[in-house]
Scaffold this motif. Structure first.
Motif, PDB file in Angstrom:
ATOM      1  N   TYR A 178       5.373   4.965   9.364  1.00 18.73           N
ATOM      2  CA  TYR A 178       4.603   6.171   9.002  1.00 18.73           C
ATOM      3  C   TYR A 178       3.420   6.314   9.961  1.00 18.73           C
ATOM      4  O   TYR A 178       2.281   6.040   9.596  1.00 18.73           O
ATOM      5  CB  TYR A 178       4.103   6.084   7.556  1.00 18.73           C
ATOM      6  CG  TYR A 178       5.198   5.827   6.547  1.00 18.73           C
ATOM      7  CD1 TYR A 178       6.083   6.841   6.182  1.00 18.73           C
ATOM      8  CD2 TYR A 178       5.345   4.573   5.963  1.00 18.73           C
ATOM      9  CE1 TYR A 178       7.093   6.617   5.255  1.00 18.73           C
ATOM     10  CE2 TYR A 178       6.358   4.338   5.036  1.00 18.73           C
ATOM     11  CZ  TYR A 178       7.226   5.349   4.687  1.00 18.73           C
ATOM     12  OH  TYR A 178       8.225   5.123   3.780  1.00 18.73           O
ATOM     13  N   PRO A 179       3.680   6.711  11.196  1.00 12.02           N
ATOM     14  CA  PRO A 179       2.586   6.791  12.170  1.00 12.02           C
ATOM     15  C   PRO A 179       1.590   7.897  11.835  1.00 12.02           C
ATOM     16  O   PRO A 179       1.984   9.035  11.584  1.00 12.02           O
ATOM     17  CB  PRO A 179       3.309   7.083  13.494  1.00 12.02           C
ATOM     18  CG  PRO A 179       4.615   7.696  13.085  1.00 12.02           C
ATOM     19  CD  PRO A 179       4.976   7.100  11.766  1.00 12.02           C
ATOM     20  N   VAL A 185     -10.042   7.239   5.268  1.00 15.76           N
ATOM     21  CA  VAL A 185      -9.550   7.835   4.019  1.00 15.76           C
ATOM     22  C   VAL A 185      -9.272   6.748   2.979  1.00 15.76           C
ATOM     23  O   VAL A 185      -9.654   6.874   1.809  1.00 15.76           O
ATOM     24  CB  VAL A 185      -8.277   8.677   4.283  1.00 15.76           C
ATOM     25  CG1 VAL A 185      -7.579   9.036   2.978  1.00 15.76           C
ATOM     26  CG2 VAL A 185      -8.632   9.933   5.059  1.00 15.76           C
ATOM     27  N   VAL A 186      -8.642   5.671   3.409  1.00  9.30           N
ATOM     28  CA  VAL A 186      -8.303   4.577   2.483  1.00  9.30           C
ATOM     29  C   VAL A 186      -9.569   3.920   1.943  1.00  9.30           C
ATOM     30  O   VAL A 186      -9.689   3.654   0.739  1.00  9.30           O
ATOM     31  CB  VAL A 186      -7.391   3.548   3.178  1.00  9.30           C
ATOM     32  CG1 VAL A 186      -7.205   2.306   2.314  1.00  9.30           C
ATOM     33  CG2 VAL A 186      -6.033   4.173   3.510  1.00  9.30           C
ATOM     34  N   THR A 242       1.431   6.187  -2.328  1.00 12.58           N
ATOM     35  CA  THR A 242       2.188   5.379  -1.372  1.00 12.58           C
ATOM     36  C   THR A 242       1.460   5.385  -0.018  1.00 12.58           C
ATOM     37  O   THR A 242       0.568   6.216   0.230  1.00 12.58           O
ATOM     38  CB  THR A 242       3.602   5.947  -1.173  1.00 12.58           C
ATOM     39  OG1 THR A 242       3.481   7.264  -0.595  1.00 12.58           O
ATOM     40  CG2 THR A 242       4.356   6.016  -2.489  1.00 12.58           C
ATOM     41  N   LEU A 243       1.898   4.497   0.861  1.00 14.25           N
ATOM     42  CA  LEU A 243       1.380   4.484   2.229  1.00 14.25           C
ATOM     43  C   LEU A 243       1.629   5.826   2.907  1.00 14.25           C
ATOM     44  O   LEU A 243       0.739   6.380   3.564  1.00 14.25           O
ATOM     45  CB  LEU A 243       2.047   3.350   3.010  1.00 14.25           C
ATOM     46  CG  LEU A 243       1.845   3.331   4.531  1.00 14.25           C
ATOM     47  CD1 LEU A 243       0.364   3.246   4.898  1.00 14.25           C
ATOM     48  CD2 LEU A 243       2.615   2.155   5.151  1.00 14.25           C
ATOM     49  N   ALA A 244       2.821   6.379   2.732  1.00 17.54           N
ATOM     50  CA  ALA A 244       3.151   7.664   3.361  1.00 17.54           C
ATOM     51  C   ALA A 244       2.198   8.768   2.909  1.00 17.54           C
ATOM     52  O   ALA A 244       1.792   9.626   3.713  1.00 17.54           O
ATOM     53  CB  ALA A 244       4.595   8.046   3.036  1.00 17.54           C
ATOM     54  N   GLU A 245       1.820   8.749   1.635  1.00 14.94           N
ATOM     55  CA  GLU A 245       0.902   9.772   1.127  1.00 14.94           C
ATOM     56  C   GLU A 245      -0.493   9.606   1.717  1.00 14.94           C
ATOM     57  O   GLU A 245      -1.162  10.599   2.043  1.00 14.94           O
ATOM     58  CB  GLU A 245       0.866   9.723  -0.406  1.00 14.94           C
ATOM     59  CG  GLU A 245       2.140  10.269  -1.033  1.00 14.94           C
ATOM     60  CD  GLU A 245       2.209  10.081  -2.531  1.00 14.94           C
ATOM     61  OE1 GLU A 245       2.590  11.040  -3.236  1.00 14.94           O
ATOM     62  OE2 GLU A 245       1.886   8.973  -3.022  1.00 14.94           O
ATOM     63  N   PHE A 246      -0.939   8.379   1.881  1.00 16.90           N
ATOM     64  CA  PHE A 246      -2.244   8.158   2.523  1.00 16.90           C
ATOM     65  C   PHE A 246      -2.222   8.640   3.975  1.00 16.90           C
ATOM     66  O   PHE A 246      -3.205   9.209   4.465  1.00 16.90           O
ATOM     67  CB  PHE A 246      -2.640   6.678   2.460  1.00 16.90           C
ATOM     68  CG  PHE A 246      -3.398   6.308   1.217  1.00 16.90           C
ATOM     69  CD1 PHE A 246      -4.692   6.768   1.015  1.00 16.90           C
ATOM     70  CD2 PHE A 246      -2.830   5.510   0.245  1.00 16.90           C
ATOM     71  CE1 PHE A 246      -5.406   6.445  -0.125  1.00 16.90           C
ATOM     72  CE2 PHE A 246      -3.530   5.182  -0.909  1.00 16.90           C
ATOM     73  CZ  PHE A 246      -4.819   5.656  -1.092  1.00 16.90           C
ATOM     74  N   VAL A 247      -1.106   8.426   4.654  1.00 20.20           N
ATOM     75  CA  VAL A 247      -0.987   8.901   6.039  1.00 20.20           C
ATOM     76  C   VAL A 247      -1.050  10.432   6.076  1.00 20.20           C
ATOM     77  O   VAL A 247      -1.725  11.016   6.941  1.00 20.20           O
ATOM     78  CB  VAL A 247       0.313   8.374   6.690  1.00 20.20           C
ATOM     79  CG1 VAL A 247       0.569   9.075   8.032  1.00 20.20           C
ATOM     80  CG2 VAL A 247       0.235   6.864   6.898  1.00 20.20           C
TER      81      VAL A 247
END
Length: 270
Positions: free
Chosen positions: A200-201, A211-212, A251-256
């Protein structure tokens, strides 16, 4: 050799020396170093793992902060031409400087002091492009956080940033009695393998970190509250994320996607 074990572990360095030969062998088997590897050991201590790593025939750089351990390590390994000792702070060390050839990657190993493990891992992640894999002894709860799934109480900033860059494998646990002095917590071995291609670049991993960090500063609150300094509710929804969720539910993808939305906003404004 008896001189070697007269060194007392220093609390300020967070030192707990591994002494259990069965665990040492199990760690070395997990690493499975070969002669073509270039290894980096962080905090070799009294050399519990160092001897086995050198036995592989691999080139080995070690970084040790405690000046009192330097003569002991030199006495034990200094005549081995594969052994290169650096006295200094791994948090400030330019890891990339150890690679000599373009494309060369390091295999990093360490029984990391609990008091610096998280900042040191973030430092190493900043050098992920020159690292093939990492095997660390860490506090068990830190490893559990790294390997956590979304929705769990362990899911947080460390989890997301480690999983952004690396595949995480919780290999096995190590009880306190395997160390001298025995720590008050259980330990665990983790393998971190940086991705060749990020799943997920993000447009900017610095903005992802921002953001995190902002989201988890108040992890019990919803995103519309924790991220209001960075993103509006509309921005969050544009990223196809529910602004009513708490950060641990993403999820990680949502944070990206949130970080990418912030990137887009900044470049529109710019």
């Amino acid at each position: 050799m008896s001189e070697l074990f007269q060194h007392r572990a220093r609390k300020r360095f967070g030192q707990n020396f591994l002494k259990d030969s069965g665990i040492i062998d199990r760690i070395l088997r997990s690493i499975h170093a070969v002669s073509t590897d270039h290894l980096l050991e962080i905090g070799p201590g009294q050399g519990a793992l160092t001897e086995g790593l050198l036995a592989s025939g691999a080139l080995l750089d070690v970084i040790e902060l405690d000046q009192d351990l330097i003569p002991l390590l030199k006495l034990r390994f200094g005549l081995n031409t594969l052994f290169h000792l650096h006295q200094g702070d791994a948090l400030k060390f330019d890891i990339a400087s150890l690679t000599k050839d373009e494309g060369e990657k390091l295999r990093v190993v360490g029984n990391l002091p609990y008091n610096i493990s998280t900042p040191l891992i973030f430092h190493l992640l900043s050098h992920h492009h020159v690292i093939h894999d990492m095997h660390f002894m860490l506090q068990k709860e830190v490893v559990e956080r790294m390997a956590a799934d979304p929705g769990s109480s362990d899911w947080g900033r460390l989890t997301i940033m480690v999983q952004y860059f690396c595949q995480v494998e919780h290999l096995f646990n190590v009880p306190p009695e395997c160390f001298t002095p025995a720590p008050k917590v259980d330990s665990a071995i983790v393998r971190l393998t940086p991705y060749q291609t990020l799943p997920y670049p993000a447009k900017s991993h610095q903005l992802l970190e921002l953001v995190v960090r902002e989201a988890f500063n108040q992890r019990r609150k919803t995103l519309r509250n924790t991220l209001k300094r960075l993103l509006s509710v509309d921005d969050i929804e544009k990223a196809n994320v529910d602004s009513g969720l708490r950060p641990e539910q993403l999820t990680l993808a949502e944070f990206v996607r949130l970080a990418d939305q912030l990137y887009i906003n900044q470049h529109i404004e710019g």
